[in-house]
Design a protein around this motif. Structure first.
Motif, PDB file in Angstrom:
ATOM      1  N   ASN A 287      -1.595   8.051 -12.026  1.00 14.38           N
ATOM      2  CA  ASN A 287      -2.368   6.875 -11.954  1.00 14.38           C
ATOM      3  C   ASN A 287      -3.453   6.824 -10.992  1.00 14.38           C
TER       4      ASN A 287
ATOM      5  N   HIS B  68      -4.217   9.449  -9.030  1.00 11.38           N
ATOM      6  CA  HIS B  68      -3.684  10.114  -7.682  1.00 11.38           C
ATOM      7  C   HIS B  68      -3.289  11.629  -7.877  1.00 11.38           C
TER       8      HIS B  68
ATOM      9  N   SER C   4       7.689   4.022 -12.268  1.00 13.74           N
ATOM     10  CA  SER C   4       7.448   2.907 -11.676  1.00 13.74           C
ATOM     11  C   SER C   4       8.261   1.619 -12.065  1.00 13.74           C
TER      12      SER C   4
ATOM     13  N   VAL D  23       4.706   4.735  -2.692  1.00 12.19           N
ATOM     14  CA  VAL D  23       3.516   3.753  -2.513  1.00 12.19           C
ATOM     15  C   VAL D  23       2.861   3.814  -4.047  1.00 12.19           C
ATOM     16  N   ASP D  24       2.796   2.752  -4.542  1.00 12.52           N
ATOM     17  CA  ASP D  24       2.019   2.284  -5.638  1.00 12.52           C
ATOM     18  C   ASP D  24       2.818   2.850  -7.051  1.00 12.52           C
TER      19      ASP D  24
ATOM     20  N   GLN E 181       4.154   5.869  -7.501  1.00 14.30           N
ATOM     21  CA  GLN E 181       3.686   7.167  -8.002  1.00 14.30           C
ATOM     22  C   GLN E 181       4.798   8.157  -8.013  1.00 14.30           C
TER      23      GLN E 181
END
Length: 603
Positions: free
Chosen positions: A142, A144, A161, A234-235, A237
């Protein structure tokens, strides 16, 4: 092997205890269930051993359901009595089919494919008990790079996710069902890719496996130390994780230190790639063992060597030794070579002889191109197949080149040769498709047109050689496009030039025949003048030409003159007056009556 008395199974007396590999094969044959069989090549790939190792265990006779492992065409591998085999198959619900030659074989509709085996095998007793190796991509999740988090906190992950929590060892079908619901908003191709990736991470990856990660130019290797688990991240990931003991934190491995075949597999769109075929090389980089489960030599660590040309082969082909050795040297440098020249110069014969010297007859495959030949014929494509319900469906079927490539992967130290006869008669861009790229860049990978999942990231093994033949009477070498010229080396075979010039004279002398045919051929080609339409010596390198009454003249009229008629079609040349047997014989200083007594078509 168990004997069958009626419908009752009776163990054979004195059956030996199963070896570790035998236990894995026995588990495999039991896991595929009733009404099914598996091909030995699929079983061997799944078990990560050679076909020979599987066959040796079957022949040893202690695997009760060894009759469920057949040849890839469905023929039995074991010397079991015909009636006994049919009883075993009937007991197991396997449908028997009979060929026109009255050979019994398993119905291909009952065949379990390699891709389906992992879903059938019990997770806690996966047939592969050795260490595997995996590349997990974390440099762009994503947008990152999560690899620094992996190294700092000691884990490896997939985003997952949207994926619900699934237990370790879950089957592919169960993963697919979850993906279909949880990722219904993405395309079918993206869902299919996630099924492959998450199933590998959840069920095929195990504690003790090696895992490879890449960030910038650094490569990190570690050992998986825990089962899969779901956490919030986080997000989203890194929701699906496995703990890893990273062994290269202080001294990362430079990208250039990796084996070239491994480097090629890292250029991938997939999030996880199976690198087990290179597990020994990777394990050596961090000083751990690969824990092989059999005595089979590890894959991916051996390199192909091409043997030098012996003097005996050159003498057998009546060709200069240095010329043949140059062909081998060219294949070492660039593993694609084309022999080109007019008809009768021995292009296909030389290609076959050279290929069998390099690889042995068992790993040489010959195909002939034609204008209708396609990618689906050559590599892989969907073919109609009758289903058990009587409905016709389509199945992805391997072509000759795909089969050769798969065999080459299993034996990386052995050359595997594909001979393409009449290579210039097909539309090469259409036939090779995306494979054309790999002919020049063997260390890179590409997405295949039809294959899905991990198989989409395809490389062409270095031990696959291609030898083509090109008839210049069909299409001049000048018409070959620049792309093909760049990917192939070319060796000319012209009747009036080395190495072909003089071949017929040597053959005639070796067989104690008079030199008449050689003199006739030389005079004929002097008259033809155009080198692309000269006549090669192989028309006259048959015993019947010289031993049958009128054989030489008959060959001239029935084989040589028709070629010249086609060559001169529409240009007004009197073929008989210019190239007739008597005319050429007289010009060569050989009275026709002395050259071919009788002159009859009767043999």
């Amino acid at each position: 092997m168990s004997a069958v008395q009626g419908d009752v199974e009776a163990p054979t007396e004195g059956a030996r205890e199963l070896s570790p590999l035998g236990r894995r094969i026995d588990l495999l044959t039991r896991s595929i269930g009733r009404k099914h069989w598996v091909a030995i090549n699929d079983a061997a790939r799944f078990l990560n051993v050679s076909e020979g190792a599987v066959l040796a265990e079957l022949v040893d006779g202690a695997i009760d359901h060894g009759h469920r492992i057949l040849s890839k065409e469905g023929y039995p591998l074991l010397p079991i009595d015909h009636d006994v085999l049919l009883k075993l198959w009937k007991r197991d619900g396997i449908t028997a089919a009979e060929t026109k030659q009255r050979r019994v074989k398993g119905d291909t509709r009952d065949k379990v494919k390699e891709a389906e085996l992992s879903a059938l095998m019990p997770a806690e007793e996966d047939a592969h008990t050795g260490r595997r190796a995996w590349f997990v991509k974390g440099s762009s999740v994503n947008g990152h790079n999560v690899v620094p988090d992996w190294l700092t906190d000691g884990f490896v992950s997939l985003p997952a996710s949207k994926l619900r929590s699934l237990p370790p060892g879950v089957t592919r079908d169960e993963v697919k069902e979850a993906i279909e619901e949880d990722y219904a908003h993405v395309s079918y191709n993206a869902r299919d890719q996630r099924v492959t990736e998450y199933h590998l991470f959840l069920s095929r990856m195990r504690e003790g496996d090696l895992v490879l990660a890449q960030t910038s130019g650094d490569i990190h290797l570690g050992i998986v130390t825990g089962p899969p688990g779901f956490v919030s991240s986080v997000d989203g990931q890194a929701n699906l994780r496995r703990s890893v003991e990273w062994r290269t934190l202080d001294e990362p491995i430079d990208y250039v230190e990796l084996p070239q075949e491994v480097s090629a597999r890292l250029s991938t769109q997939l999030s996880i790639v199976d690198l087990t075929e290179f597990v020994d090389a990777l394990a050596e980089l961090i000083g751990v063992g690969s824990t092989p489960t059999t005595d089979v030599a590890p894959k991916g660590t051996r390199e192909m060597t091409l043997p030098a040309v012996p003097e005996e082969l050159a003498a057998e082909l009546y060709l200069p030794h240095g010329w043949l050795q140059e062909c081998v040297d060219l294949l070492r440098d660039r593993p694609q070579l084309v022999f080109y020249g007019p008809p009768g110069t021995g292009k296909t014969f030389i290609a076959q002889a050279l290929a069998e010297h390099l690889a042995g007859a068992g790993v040489v495959k010959l195909v002939q191109f034609h204008p209708a030949y396609s990618y689906e014929d050559f590599f892989e494509g969907y073919r109609p197949r009758a289903g058990k319900d009587g409905q016709v469906g389509f199945e992805l079927t391997a072509g000759p080149f795909r089969k050769l490539v798969d065999a080459a992967r299993e034996n990386p130290e052995l050359p595997h040769v594909l001979i393409i006869d009449e290579i210039n008669r097909a539309n090469l861009a259409k036939v090779f498709g995306e494979l054309y790229f790999l002919l020049e860049y063997r260390s890179r990978n590409i997405d295949l047109m039809y294959s899905s999942g991990d198989d989409k990231e395809f490389t062409l093994p270095k031990n696959v050689l291609i030898i083509g033949t090109m008839n210049t009477a069909d299409r001049s070498i000048a018409l070959v496009d620049a792309a093909m010229r760049r990917r192939f080396s070319f060796m000319a075979l012209h009747p009036t030039q080395d190495p072909v010039d003089g071949v017929l004279d040597q053959w005639l002398a070796a067989h104690d025949y008079p030199p008449h045919a050689g003199l006739l051929l030389a005079e004929l080609n002097r008259r033809i003048q155009d080198p692309d339409f000269a006549v090669g010596p192989s028309y006259f390198m048959r015993k019947a030409v010289h031993e049958d009454e009128g054989g030489l003249e008959r060959t001239w009229r029935r084989n040589i003159l028709p070629l010249l008629e086609e060559h001169h079609y529409g240009d007004g040349v009197d073929i008989e007056a210019e190239y007739g047997f008597a005319v050429v014989a007289e010009a060569a200083g050989l009275p026709a009556a002395d050259v071919s007594p009788g002159g009859s078509d009767d043999v």
